[in-house]
Design a protein around this motif. Structure first.
Motif, PDB file in Angstrom:
ATOM      1  N   THR A 164       0.821  -1.216   0.000  1.00 28.74           N
ATOM      2  CA  THR A 164       0.000   0.000   0.000  1.00 28.74           C
ATOM      3  C   THR A 164       0.858   1.270   0.000  1.00 28.74           C
ATOM      4  OG1 THR A 164      -0.181  -0.316   2.393  1.00 28.74           O
ATOM      5  CG2 THR A 164      -2.039  -1.024   1.066  1.00 28.74           C
ATOM      6  N   THR A 242      -0.989  -0.914  -4.730  1.00 26.57           N
ATOM      7  CA  THR A 242      -1.416   0.451  -5.037  1.00 26.57           C
ATOM      8  C   THR A 242      -0.215   1.352  -4.857  1.00 26.57           C
ATOM      9  OG1 THR A 242      -3.673   0.029  -4.313  1.00 26.57           O
ATOM     10  CG2 THR A 242      -3.012   2.314  -4.459  1.00 26.57           C
ATOM     11  N   GLU A 244       2.767   4.016  -7.342  1.00 30.27           N
ATOM     12  CA  GLU A 244       3.148   4.712  -8.572  1.00 30.27           C
ATOM     13  C   GLU A 244       3.229   3.757  -9.766  1.00 30.27           C
ATOM     14  OE1 GLU A 244       6.696   6.956  -8.378  1.00 30.27           O
ATOM     15  OE2 GLU A 244       5.984   8.194  -6.737  1.00 30.27           O
ATOM     16  N   GLU A 265      -3.241  -0.826  -8.944  1.00 25.36           N
ATOM     17  CA  GLU A 265      -3.942   0.461  -8.855  1.00 25.36           C
ATOM     18  C   GLU A 265      -2.876   1.534  -8.854  1.00 25.36           C
ATOM     19  OE1 GLU A 265      -7.030   0.426  -9.149  1.00 25.36           O
ATOM     20  OE2 GLU A 265      -7.777  -1.462  -8.358  1.00 25.36           O
TER      21      GLU A 265
HETATM   22  P1  NAD Z   1       5.146   4.005  -4.429  1.00 28.30           P
HETATM   23  O1  NAD Z   1       4.977   3.252  -5.692  1.00 28.30           O
HETATM   24  O2  NAD Z   1       6.397   4.762  -4.228  1.00 28.30           O
HETATM   25  O3  NAD Z   1       5.020   3.040  -3.163  1.00 28.30           O
HETATM   26  C1  NAD Z   1       3.868   2.263  -2.944  1.00 28.30           C
HETATM   27  C2  NAD Z   1       4.251   1.058  -2.094  1.00 28.30           C
HETATM   28  O4  NAD Z   1       5.117   0.226  -2.864  1.00 28.30           O
HETATM   29  C3  NAD Z   1       5.009   1.388  -0.818  1.00 28.30           C
HETATM   30  O5  NAD Z   1       4.607   0.512   0.208  1.00 28.30           O
HETATM   31  C4  NAD Z   1       6.448   1.128  -1.220  1.00 28.30           C
HETATM   32  O6  NAD Z   1       7.270   0.823  -0.117  1.00 28.30           O
HETATM   33  C5  NAD Z   1       6.290  -0.060  -2.120  1.00 28.30           C
HETATM   34  N1  NAD Z   1       7.380  -0.266  -3.091  1.00 28.30           N
HETATM   35  C6  NAD Z   1       8.233   0.638  -3.608  1.00 28.30           C
HETATM   36  N2  NAD Z   1       9.109   0.040  -4.450  1.00 28.30           N
HETATM   37  C7  NAD Z   1       8.782  -1.270  -4.469  1.00 28.30           C
HETATM   38  C8  NAD Z   1       9.304  -2.408  -5.158  1.00 28.30           C
HETATM   39  N3  NAD Z   1      10.354  -2.321  -5.974  1.00 28.30           N
HETATM   40  N4  NAD Z   1       8.740  -3.609  -4.949  1.00 28.30           N
HETATM   41  C9  NAD Z   1       7.672  -3.734  -4.118  1.00 28.30           C
HETATM   42  N5  NAD Z   1       7.130  -2.684  -3.439  1.00 28.30           N
HETATM   43  C10 NAD Z   1       7.678  -1.463  -3.611  1.00 28.30           C
HETATM   44  O7  NAD Z   1       3.866   4.960  -4.328  1.00 28.30           O
HETATM   45  P2  NAD Z   1       3.596   6.077  -3.226  1.00 28.30           P
HETATM   46  O8  NAD Z   1       4.473   7.241  -3.532  1.00 28.30           O
HETATM   47  O9  NAD Z   1       3.613   5.467  -1.879  1.00 28.30           O
HETATM   48  O10 NAD Z   1       2.069   6.444  -3.533  1.00 28.30           O
HETATM   49  C11 NAD Z   1       1.661   7.425  -4.405  1.00 28.30           C
HETATM   50  C12 NAD Z   1       1.222   6.827  -5.733  1.00 28.30           C
HETATM   51  O11 NAD Z   1       0.174   5.894  -5.512  1.00 28.30           O
HETATM   52  C13 NAD Z   1       0.657   7.845  -6.699  1.00 28.30           C
HETATM   53  O12 NAD Z   1       1.146   7.602  -7.982  1.00 28.30           O
HETATM   54  C14 NAD Z   1      -0.846   7.585  -6.634  1.00 28.30           C
HETATM   55  O13 NAD Z   1      -1.575   7.970  -7.781  1.00 28.30           O
HETATM   56  C15 NAD Z   1      -0.872   6.119  -6.456  1.00 28.30           C
HETATM   57  N6  NAD Z   1      -2.159   5.708  -5.899  1.00 28.30           N
HETATM   58  C16 NAD Z   1      -3.029   5.041  -6.704  1.00 28.30           C
HETATM   59  C17 NAD Z   1      -4.278   4.672  -6.214  1.00 28.30           C
HETATM   60  C18 NAD Z   1      -5.247   3.916  -7.085  1.00 28.30           C
HETATM   61  O14 NAD Z   1      -6.165   3.324  -6.533  1.00 28.30           O
HETATM   62  N7  NAD Z   1      -5.089   3.902  -8.390  1.00 28.30           N
HETATM   63  C19 NAD Z   1      -4.635   4.980  -4.905  1.00 28.30           C
HETATM   64  C20 NAD Z   1      -3.716   5.673  -4.104  1.00 28.30           C
HETATM   65  C21 NAD Z   1      -2.473   6.022  -4.623  1.00 28.30           C
END
Ligand code: NAD
Length: 505
Positions: A164, A242, A244, A265
Motif C-alpha cells: 500500500t 497500489t 506509482e 492500482e
Molecule cells: P510508491 O509506488 O512509491 O510506493 C507504494 C508502495 O510500494 C510502498 O509501500 C512502497 O514501499 C512499495 N514499493 C516501492 N518500491 C517497491 C518495489 N520495488 N517492490 C515492491 N514494493 C515497492 O507509491 P507512493 O508514492 O507510496 O504512492 C503514491 C502513488 O500511488 C501515486 O502515484 C498515486 O496515484 C498512487 N495511488 C493510486 C491509487 C489507485 O487506486 N489507483 C490509490 C492511491 C495512490
C-alpha cells in the motif's frame, strides 16, 4: 481523545505514539531479523517520532511461512461464510471503537486535515462491513447437460501480498484487507514506509476481532527491500499493489517469474470536463474539492480542469478566487481544509512542478508558494495554473499535490481529445446539462471510473481501477472476490460414462 487543536491536546497525542513500530508475524510483534530500523518523521514538525522495523527477505520469509501455515493448517480458509462474516464485522467494530485515535494518528503521520481523516476512518470500517456481507453472497455456479453436471467451486488463492502507498494509508489498507480476508486468504501486508502509524494499530484490531494467529501479518520497511521480497516470494500467488506507475512496472516484471495474479492500482491525471451549459456552481465545488481535498495527494484527483471556451475566463477567475480562500494550516485543526504534504522530498518534488509550469509558460492564477504564516512544515497554498497546454509537464505528469491545471476547449471532440491526451486513465468527471452529450463523452474518455454531473462518491459494489498507465484489473465488489479466489470446475457424470476404447480389441 477528541479532534481539538491546541498544545495540550497535541502533547497528549505525541505522548501516546509508539516509540518503535515492529513487524507483526504469527501473532507476535518482532524486530527485523537483522535488527535494521529506519526513522519515521512527521510532515509538520519534521521530527523523528519513532523507529520503524526495516524488513528484508528474511522477515518476509518468516511472515509468508506463518501466513502459509495459517492458510493450510488453520481454520480460516475453511470457515463458514457466516463465521467469517462475523469476524469481519468484529473488525469493523474494533475500528469504530478506535475511530478518533485512527484519525488523529493518520493526521499526525500524513498531514491530512483531521476533518477528512475522520471520514477515512469511518470508511475503513465500512469496507469491512461491506465485505462481511459479500462473504455470504459468494456464489458458485452449476452447469447441467443430459450426460453430466459441472459445478464450479471457488477457493481462496492462498497467501496474498498487499502493498500500500503512503496516501490515505489506513483506508487503502482496509480496502484490500477486507475482500482478501472475506475470500479466505491469509495476508502479508507491506505498508508504505512514510506513513506506518495507523497500520501499527491493525494487530490489536485483528486480535480483538478474533482473527486467528498467522492469518494477518505485517512486514514494514522500504519498498525495494521488504516490498520486492514479498513480490518475488514463490509462496505468494497474488499481489495487490497500489502506488506509482513506475513501481507497478517493476513489480510486474518480478511477478512474471512466478506468473502471479496482479491487481495494479496506479497513478492518475484525471480530467474534469466542464461544458458551458453545466450547473456551474456544482462543477466549481466539485472541481475544488476533487483536487484540493486530501491535500491533492489523491489518485483520483481531478488535476486537469478542461473548460469550454465561452465559460473559460469566468471559471478560471472563480476557481482562483475560491482556491485562494482555502484554509491551509495545522492538519489537527478541525477548520483546516488543506494540510501539510507527506515529506520534505515530496514537497520539493511538487514545488519543482510549480517551477516547471511557470518556465513552460502556464499562467499562475493563485498559490504556488508557501503561505507566509506557515514558516515550517510541508505547506503549499492551493495552486491554480491556467492556459495550460497539453505539451506541458504539469498537464502530462502526476503532481500528487494541491495543484490544478486549467485548459480551454472548443467543442465536444476537442474536450475528448484533451481528456485522453495523457498516458493515464484512472478517473474522469463530466459536467453538462445535455445528458445525451454527457453519456457520449463518458463513453469516449479513456478512464476506469467516470462521474457525470456527480461527485467522487463510490458505491463499494462498483468496479474500481484504471486503464492505460493507471492500472490493470479491477477491485470492488465481485471483482475483488474474483481476484482473491480461484474458480475450479468439477464435472460429474450422471449415468454410465462412454469413453472411446483406445487400444481395446
Ligand atoms: P510508491 O509506488 O512509491 O510506493 C507504494 C508502495 O510500494 C510502498 O509501500 C512502497 O514501499 C512499495 N514499493 C516501492 N518500491 C517497491 C518495489 N520495488 N517492490 C515492491 N514494493 C515497492 O507509491 P507512493 O508514492 O507510496 O504512492 C503514491 C502513488 O500511488 C501515486 O502515484 C498515486 O496515484 C498512487 N495511488 C493510486 C491509487 C489507485 O487506486 N489507483 C490509490 C492511491 C495512490
Amino acid at each position: 481523545m477528541t479532534a481539538v487543536a491546541g498544545p495540550a491536546i497535541k502533547q497528549q497525542l505525541v505522548d501516546s505514539l509508539p516509540s518503535a513500530i515492529r513487524h507483526y508475524i504469527d501473532g507476535e510483534h518482532v524486530d527485523s531479523v537483522d535488527g535494521a530500523t529506519i526513522a519515521v518523521t512527521d510532515p509538520v514538525g519534521h521530527e523523528q517520532y519513532c523507529t520503524l522495523a526495516a524488513g528484508g527477505s528474511a522477515d518476509i520469509s518468516k511472515a509468508v511461512a506463518a501466513a502459509r501455515r495459517a492458510f493450510v493448517d488453520g481454520p480460516w480458509a475453511g470457515l463458514s461464510a457466516r463465521r467469517r462474516s462475523n469476524t469481519l464485522n468484529a473488525i469493523a467494530n474494533a475500528i469504530e471503537s478506535r475511530a478518533d485515535t485512527l484519525a488523529e494518528f493518520e493526521t499526525f503521520d500524513t498531514g491530512l486535515p483531521i476533518s477528512q481523516a475522520h471520514g477515512l476512518a469511518a470508511r475503513a470500517a465500512e469496507n469491512f462491513r461491506y465485505f462481511a456481507e459479500v462473504c455470504g453472497s459468494i456464489h458458485e455456479d452449476s452447469f447441467r447437460s443430459p450426460a453430466q453436471i459441472g459445478y464450479s467451486i471457488r477457493r481462496p488463492k492462498g497467501v496474498a501480498g498487499l502493498i500500500t502507498p503512503w496516501n490515505v494509508p489506513f483506508m487503502l489498507a482496509t480496502w484490500k484487507l477486507a475482500p482478501c480476508l472475506a475470500a479466505g486468504c491469509t495476508v502479508v501486508l507491506k505498508p508504505a514506509e512514510l506513513s506506518p502509524l495507523t497500520a501499527s494499530l491493525l494487530p490489536e484490531i485483528m486480535e480483538e476481532a478474533g482473527v486467528p494467529q498467522g492469518v494477518f501479518n505485517i512486514v514494514h520497511g522500504i519498498g525495494e527491500d521488504a516490498g520486492a521480497a514479498l513480490v518475488s516470494h514463490p509462496d505468494v500467488p497474488v499481489i495487490s499493489f497500489t502506488g506509482e506507475t513506475t513501481t507497478g512496472k517493476i513489480i510486474m516484471r518480478s511477478a512474471a517469474e512466478h506468473l502471479k495474479g496482479l491487481s495494479m492500482e496506479l497513478g492518475g491525471k484525471s480530467p474534469v470536463v466542464v461544458f458551458a451549459d453545466a450547473d456551474v456552481p456544482a462543477a466549481l465545488d466539485s472541481a475544488l474539492f476533487g483536487v484540493f481535498s486530501l491535500n491533492g495527494e489523491r489518485c483520483t484527483a481531478g488535476s486537469r480542469v478542461l473548460v469550454e471556451r465561452s465559460l473559460y475566463d469566468e471559471f478560471v477567475t472563480m476557481l482562483g478566487q475560491r482556491a485562494a480562500k482555502i484554509r491551509i494550516g495545522d492538519p489537527s485543526d478541525p477548520a483546516t481544509q488543506l494540510g501539510a504534504l507527506i515529506s520534505t522530498e515530496h514537497y520539493a518534488r511538487v514545488m519543482s512542478y510549480i517551477d516547471s509550469g511557470i518556465e513552460e509558460g502556464a499562467r499562475l492564477v493563485t498559490g504556488g508558494t508557501r503561505p507566509p504564516h506557515l514558516e515550517t512544515g510541508n505547506y503549499l497554498a492551493a495552486t491554480v495554473f491556467a492556459d495550460v497546454r497539453p505539451d506541458m509537464r504539469i498537464f502530462q505528469e502526476e503532481i500528487f499535490g494541491p495543484v490544478v491545471c486549467v485548459t480551454p476547449f472548443d467543442d465536444e471532440g476537442d474536450a475528448i481529445r484533451l481528456a485522453n491526451d495523457t498516458r493515464y486513465g484512472l478517473a474522469a468527471y463530466i459536467w453538462t446539462n445535455d445528458l445525451r452529450r454527457g453519456h457520449r463523452v463518458a463513453h469516449r474518455i479513456d478512464a476506469g471510473m467516470l462521474w457525470l454531473n456527480s461527485h467522487n462518491v463510490r458505491d463499494l459494489r462498483t468496479p474500481f481501477g484504471g486503464v492505460k498507465a493507471s492500472g490493470l484489473g479491477r477491485e470492488g465488489g465481485q471483482h475483488s472476490v474474483d481476484f482473491y479466489t480461484e474458480t475450479s470446475i468439477v464435472h460429474v457424470a450422471l449415468g454410465d460414462t462412454h469413453v472411446p476404447r483406445f487400444g481395446a480389441e
